[in-house]
Structures are given as structure tokens and as C-alpha cells.
Motif scaffolding. Structure first.
Motif, short mmCIF file in Angstrom:
data_model
loop_
_atom_site.label_atom_id
_atom_site.label_comp_id
_atom_site.label_asym_id
_atom_site.label_seq_id
_atom_site.Cartn_x
_atom_site.Cartn_y
_atom_site.Cartn_z
N GLU A 49 0.83 -1.21 0.00
CA GLU A 49 0.00 0.00 0.00
C GLU A 49 0.86 1.25 0.00
O GLU A 49 0.53 2.24 -0.67
N ALA A 50 1.97 1.21 0.75
CA ALA A 50 2.87 2.36 0.77
C ALA A 50 3.48 2.61 -0.60
O ALA A 50 3.61 3.76 -1.05
N ARG A 51 3.86 1.52 -1.28
CA ARG A 51 4.43 1.67 -2.61
C ARG A 51 3.41 2.22 -3.59
O ARG A 51 3.72 3.11 -4.40
N GLU A 52 2.19 1.71 -3.52
CA GLU A 52 1.14 2.20 -4.42
C GLU A 52 0.83 3.66 -4.16
O GLU A 52 0.60 4.44 -5.09
N ALA A 53 0.84 4.05 -2.89
CA ALA A 53 0.60 5.46 -2.57
C ALA A 53 1.73 6.34 -3.10
O ALA A 53 1.48 7.44 -3.62
N ALA A 54 2.98 5.85 -3.00
CA ALA A 54 4.11 6.62 -3.52
C ALA A 54 3.99 6.80 -5.02
O ALA A 54 4.29 7.89 -5.56
N GLU A 55 3.53 5.77 -5.72
CA GLU A 55 3.34 5.87 -7.16
C GLU A 55 2.25 6.88 -7.50
O GLU A 55 2.40 7.70 -8.41
N ARG A 56 1.13 6.80 -6.79
CA ARG A 56 0.00 7.69 -7.08
C ARG A 56 0.37 9.14 -6.82
O ARG A 56 -0.06 10.04 -7.54
N GLU A 57 1.15 9.38 -5.79
CA GLU A 57 1.40 10.75 -5.35
C GLU A 57 2.65 11.37 -5.97
O GLU A 57 2.92 12.56 -5.73
N LEU A 58 3.42 10.60 -6.74
CA LEU A 58 4.69 11.11 -7.24
C LEU A 58 4.52 12.40 -8.02
O LEU A 58 5.16 13.42 -7.73
N TRP A 59 3.65 12.39 -9.02
CA TRP A 59 3.53 13.56 -9.89
C TRP A 59 2.81 14.70 -9.17
O TRP A 59 3.12 15.88 -9.42
N GLU A 60 1.85 14.38 -8.29
CA GLU A 60 1.19 15.44 -7.53
C GLU A 60 2.18 16.13 -6.59
O GLU A 60 2.16 17.36 -6.45
N ARG A 61 3.04 15.34 -5.96
CA ARG A 61 4.05 15.93 -5.09
C ARG A 61 5.03 16.79 -5.87
O ARG A 61 5.48 17.84 -5.41
N LEU A 62 5.39 16.33 -7.05
CA LEU A 62 6.28 17.12 -7.89
C LEU A 62 5.64 18.45 -8.25
O LEU A 62 6.28 19.52 -8.16
N ALA A 63 4.37 18.42 -8.69
CA ALA A 63 3.68 19.65 -9.04
C ALA A 63 3.59 20.60 -7.86
O ALA A 63 3.78 21.82 -8.00
N ALA A 64 3.30 20.05 -6.66
CA ALA A 64 3.21 20.89 -5.47
C ALA A 64 4.57 21.48 -5.12
O ALA A 64 4.68 22.65 -4.72
N ARG A 65 5.62 20.67 -5.26
CA ARG A 65 6.97 21.14 -4.95
C ARG A 65 7.37 22.29 -5.87
O ARG A 65 7.86 23.34 -5.41
N ILE A 66 7.15 22.12 -7.15
CA ILE A 66 7.52 23.17 -8.09
C ILE A 66 6.56 24.36 -7.98
O ILE A 66 6.96 25.51 -8.15
N GLY A 67 5.31 24.08 -7.64
CA GLY A 67 4.35 25.17 -7.47
C GLY A 67 4.69 26.08 -6.31
O GLY A 67 4.23 27.23 -6.26
N SER A 68 5.50 25.60 -5.37
CA SER A 68 5.88 26.42 -4.22
C SER A 68 7.14 27.25 -4.47
O SER A 68 7.59 27.97 -3.58
N VAL A 69 7.72 27.15 -5.67
CA VAL A 69 8.91 27.95 -5.99
C VAL A 69 8.51 29.42 -6.04
O VAL A 69 7.61 29.80 -6.80
N PRO A 70 9.15 30.29 -5.26
CA PRO A 70 8.76 31.71 -5.23
C PRO A 70 9.24 32.45 -6.48
O PRO A 70 10.16 32.01 -7.17
N GLU A 71 8.63 33.57 -6.74
CA GLU A 71 9.00 34.38 -7.90
C GLU A 71 10.45 34.85 -7.82
O GLU A 71 11.13 34.99 -8.85
#
Length: 435
Positions: free
Chosen positions: A341-363
Motif C-alpha cells: 500500500e505504501a508503494r502504491e501510494a508513492a506511485e500515485r502521489e509522485l507527480w502530484e508531489r512534484l507539481a506541489a513542490r515546483i508550485g511552491s517555488v517563489p518568484e
């Protein structure tokens, strides 16, 4: 639990050089916008060999010249007809192909005409195999990558068709996906079908309109053409690259190595000279093709989206770093149902976490990267114009409204169509530890 905003909440300090106020983010470089203190603390990107360094210098020079022309005109890049350099480049390309054809003919004569000698056909077969690796051939779909066709993702292909119409071309026959922070178009098969490759490392961090601008840029290459991507020119460059690879000198471990290196010295430098010549003749046209494709991005997705797309190209290092961390911190392969379940969650959340990480980059970090780009001449590769010049030309050409709008409903539909491919790519990024 701390949120991203709490962890990255900026603090304030004084610049040690000019005393101006400097915002300090825990995840980003502290620098001064007033005097550029610490704006580029890292080492410049190393050049990958003599040829790559030459191409990069030439791309900067031609990119600067074309950018100045575009800015003086106050309009976007315009398509021009073939000039003398392009005609000469095609002549050189045909010369390269004629050499390959001559070697192929020689191989046939050795095999057929020397059959009674028994030894000449052996040389002919060896020569035939060598020439076969040099001949131009149709492109192929990327190996191992998820490939979607119109029946697999009708809403995505519908969007691509609309963007193609906006930039003056048709859509594609296939869409491949990989994990890169990049995108490209090419052709495959003997019928020259079109394929577009979308890197999830770039696609997932873009807004819907930036994605439209990206599609507009890539399809713009089909609409405007690129002399270096033509079958004749691309085949010649590929053949020369292979010749140069085969003629690389061997380490001097024996007298035979010295003899071989001596024999290939002049041919190797002749091949290198032809590569340099073709680059010099075609890079300016290739640079113009990139500016034209950027204009297509602005027409399709809007000038604002095309400009911010240029900013997203600057954060490739941050995207790659996040994916590496995701790979190294992935759950272990063992662990029963909870581990699964942990592995499946990591797979599901990989791209969402990436988008959130990059979305937090300040101007402020984007502004720093823009200044670093101008200093280093950042570009997508060693044949593209510097990214900061592309951004500047887009901003100076005047605003374009979006001809194609990707609304929330369409965005959700396309995300659903891409979900299986995204999951497959996530599994390739997250490398599980062995039991």
C-alpha cells in the motif's frame, strides 16, 4: 504537522555587499536583487566535448543576432525562404550520402565481382555491414515508453488537433511519454507519421495554458519546418556522427593501435570538419525555427503562457532532484500488504508531489534563475537559442490572446486518459529496494 508554506516561510537579512534587504528561503539560494550578490553560486555547466562546446557558442551567437532582429522589428519571428547557406548545406548532405552510396556500390562489387577469389567477398560483407549502419533510415517510436494513439486518449488528441490548427498544421499520429523535463516531435516509419513525446517531468509542472503553449511550440516545428530535421539533412548529420564515432582514436596499448590511429587521423578530422561546416550552415536556420515555434506557442496558448513556459524550462534541475529523492526514499519491496500500500501510494502521489513542490517555488527564485540563464546562456540543448533570449523575444513581440483554451473539464479528462501512463512512469522512477 508543518505545511510547505510554514517550512519555506521567508526570513529577511541584509546583503553583505550593498546592505539591501534579502529574502531568505530555506530551500532556495539567498541572493540580492539589487547587486546580484550570490546570484550564481554554482559552477557553470561543463561542456560535453569539443563539438558540443562549438555548437553552444554558435547557438549563442546566432540566437543573439536573431533576437536583436526580432526586437528591432517589434514583431514575432517571421519565416523566410531558403538562403545560400541552406542550399549549400543540402549540397554537402548529398555529398555525404553519395559517399555512403559509393561505399555500398563498392561492397556489392567486392561480393559479386570477387566471388572467385573467396577473400574479396569477405571484405565486401564487412564493408556492407559497416555502410548499413551509416545509411539514413526512418525514425522509430521511443523504445520502452508508453505510447498513446487517438483511440487511447481522444480528448488529448482533440486538444492537439486544435492547437495544430491554431499554428497552421495538423496533429500527430502518436504521443509518447517519458520522465524527462522536456518535449519533442519527430516522425517515424516509412510513411513519416508524426509522434510527439511529452516528458512528465515538464508536463506535470505546467498550468493548463502553459501545456497548450508547449503543444503549440512543438507543433510549430511541423508548421514552419526545420532544415536540420529534414530527412536529407538529419540523415547526413547522423551519418557523420557515426563516422566520427567509429574513427575515434584507440588507447595506445600496442603498435597496432598506433598504426590504426595514424591511418584514421586525416579521415577523422575531415569528418569533424564536415560536421562543423554543416553546423555553421544550418544552425542559424535552426535557431530561427525555434523562435518561430515560440511564436506558435504564444498564438496557441497566449503570450503570457508562452513566457511563463520559458521560466518552467529553467527549473529542470529542481525537477530532476525531486525525482531522484523520490527514487532514493521509496518504500522497500518487502513489507506485506502495508508495504504494498505504501508503494502504491508513492506511485500515485509522485507527480502530484512534484507539481506541489515546483508550485511552491517563489518568484524571487525564478528571477534568480532568469539572471543565471542570461549569465550562462542556458538553453534546452546545444542547438537551441539561449532561453532568456527566447523569453525576451516573446515578451517584446506584443500580447497574443489564447486561441485554444484548456478549461477545467478538459484538463480533468486529459488527466484521466494519461493516468495509466503516469502510473507506469511513476514505477520507472521509484526504484524499489530488493528484498
Amino acid at each position: 504537522m508543518e505545511t510547505v508554506d510554514e517550512v519555506d516561510a521567508p526570513q529577511v537579512r541584509q546583503c553583505p555587499e550593498c546592505g539591501a534587504t534579502v529574502s531568505v528561503h530555506a530551500r532556495f539560494v539567498s541572493w540580492c536583487a539589487a547587486c546580484d550578490w550570490n546570484v550564481d553560486p554554482g559552477a557553470p555547466d561543463p561542456d560535453r566535448g569539443r563539438l558540443a562546446a562549438y555548437r553552444k557558442r554558435l547557438a549563442r551567437r546566432y540566437g543573439q543576432q536573431l533576437a536583436e532582429e526580432i526586437e528591432r522589428s517589434g514583431q514575432e519571428a517571421r519565416r523566410v525562404g531558403p538562403d545560400g547557406s541552406t542550399v549549400l548545406a543540402f549540397g554537402v548532405s548529398l555529398l555525404v550520402h553519395s559517399v555512403s552510396g559509393g561505399l555500398l556500390l563498392a561492397a556489392g562489387l567486392l561480393i559479386i565481382g570477387g566471388w572467385h577469389t573467396r577473400i574479396l567477398p569477405v571484405f565486401g560483407i564487412v564493408l556492407l555491414i559497416a555502410v548499413a549502419t551509416l545509411l539514413p533510415r526512418p525514425g522509430r517510436l521511443p523504445k520502452g515508453a508508453p505510447v498513446l494513439y487517438r483511440a487511447d486518449a481522444p480528448r488529448l488528441f482533440e486538444l492537439i488537433d486544435e492547437v495544430g490548427a491554431a499554428v497552421g498544421t495538423t496533429g500527430v499520429h502518436a504521443v509518447a511519454l517519458d520522465t524527462a523535463h522536456n518535449a519533442w516531435v519527430s516522425t517515424y516509419g516509412i510513411r513519416n507519421r508524426r509522434v510527439m513525446c511529452l516528458g512528465a517531468g515538464l508536463w506535470e509542472v505546467l498550468s493548463p495554458q502553459e501545456r497548450v503553449a508547449l503543444l503549440g511550440h512543438e507543433l510549430g516545428h511541423f508548421a514552419n519546418g526545420d532544415v536540420r530535421s529534414s530527412f536529407v539533412m538529419h540523415g547526413a548529420l547522423r551519418t557523420l556522427a557515426r563516422w566520427y564515432y567509429f574513427l575515434v582514436p584507440h588507447p595506445l596499448d600496442s603498435l597496432l593501435d598506433l598504426c590504426v590511429n595514424t591511418l584514421v587521423f586525416l579521415p577523422r578530422w575531415a569528418v569533424y570538419g564536415l560536421i562543423v561546416l554543416l553546423d555553421g550552415l544550418t544552425l542559424r536556420a535552426s535557431q530561427r525555427a525555434e523562435y518561430l515555434a515560440d511564436a506558435g506557442a504564444a498564438r496557441a496558448g497566449s503570450t503570457v503562457a508562452a513566457v511563463t513556459l520559458m521560466d518552467r524550462l529553467l527549473i529542470g534541475d529542481a525537477v530532476e532532484a525531486h525525482l531522484r529523492r523520490a527514487s532514493m526514499t521509496a518504500p522497500e519491496a518487502s513489507g506485506g500488504s502495508r508495504g504494498r500500500e505504501a508503494r502504491e501510494a508513492a506511485e500515485r502521489e509522485l507527480w502530484e508531489r512534484l507539481a506541489a513542490r515546483i508550485g511552491s517555488v517563489p518568484e524571487s527564485e525564478y528571477e534568480r534563475l532568469r539572471r543565471v540563464s542570461a549569465r550562462r546562456g542556458h538553453s534546452v540543448d546545444d542547438t537551441h537559442p539561449p532561453t532568456h533570449l527566447r523569453r525576451r523575444c516573446l515578451a517584446s513581440a506584443g500580447p497574443h490572446p489564447a486561441r485554444v483554451v484548456c478549461d477545467a473539464s478538459r484538463t480533468r479528462s486529459i488527466a484521466a486518459e494519461l493516468a495509466p501512463a503516469r502510473a507506469r512512469l511513476a514505477r520507472t522512477v521509484i526504484r524499489y529496494n530488493a528484498d
